[in-house]
Design a protein around this motif. Structure first.
Motif, PDB file in Angstrom:
ATOM      1  N   PHE A  49      12.117   0.323  -1.789  1.00 30.03           N
ATOM      2  CA  PHE A  49      11.032  -0.370  -2.490  1.00 30.03           C
ATOM      3  C   PHE A  49      11.299  -0.395  -3.972  1.00 30.03           C
ATOM      4  N   TRP A  92       8.836   4.512   7.112  1.00 27.33           N
ATOM      5  CA  TRP A  92       8.062   3.993   5.979  1.00 27.33           C
ATOM      6  C   TRP A  92       8.310   4.848   4.731  1.00 27.33           C
ATOM      7  N   ILE A  93       8.351   6.168   4.899  1.00 20.23           N
ATOM      8  CA  ILE A  93       8.615   7.061   3.765  1.00 20.23           C
ATOM      9  C   ILE A  93       9.997   6.778   3.192  1.00 20.23           C
ATOM     10  N   MET A 140       9.839   3.646   1.187  1.00 26.59           N
ATOM     11  CA  MET A 140       9.130   3.819  -0.089  1.00 26.59           C
ATOM     12  C   MET A 140       9.952   4.550  -1.135  1.00 26.59           C
ATOM     13  N   PRO A 146       0.828  -1.209   0.000  1.00 24.84           N
ATOM     14  CA  PRO A 146       0.000   0.000   0.000  1.00 24.84           C
ATOM     15  C   PRO A 146       0.862   1.258   0.000  1.00 24.84           C
ATOM     16  N   LYS A 147       0.384   2.274  -0.686  1.00 25.00           N
ATOM     17  CA  LYS A 147       1.114   3.538  -0.729  1.00 25.00           C
ATOM     18  C   LYS A 147       0.513   4.563   0.204  1.00 25.00           C
ATOM     19  N   ILE A 148      -0.477   4.165   0.951  1.00 21.53           N
ATOM     20  CA  ILE A 148      -1.099   5.046   1.936  1.00 21.53           C
ATOM     21  C   ILE A 148      -1.109   4.305   3.266  1.00 21.53           C
ATOM     22  N   ARG A 149      -0.719   4.993   4.294  1.00 17.77           N
ATOM     23  CA  ARG A 149      -0.747   4.421   5.636  1.00 17.77           C
ATOM     24  C   ARG A 149      -1.524   5.358   6.540  1.00 17.77           C
TER      25      ARG A 149
END
Length: 50
Positions: free
Chosen positions: A49, A41-42, A45, A2-5
């Motif tokens: 990733f 996480w950023i 990404m 997912p690209k939204i958390r």
């Protein structure tokens, strides 16, 4: 992946869309821990990733 958390705590009226609840304590309790989790996480990404 997912690209939204979402890092909203249960009962946070900003996240729950309940502006009638004037208790800012939950919203103001995120502090450094949640900020660090989001920053990690950023970084993942944009760099790790594939």
């Amino acid at each position: 992946m997912p690209k939204i958390r979402s890092y909203c705590a249960t009962g946070d009226f900003f996240c729950q869309n309940n502006p009638g609840d004037g208790n800012f304590a939950i919203h103001n309790s995120y502090g450094k821990t949640t900020t660090t989790i989001a920053a990690n996480w950023i970084r993942y990404m944009i760099s790790d990733f594939n």
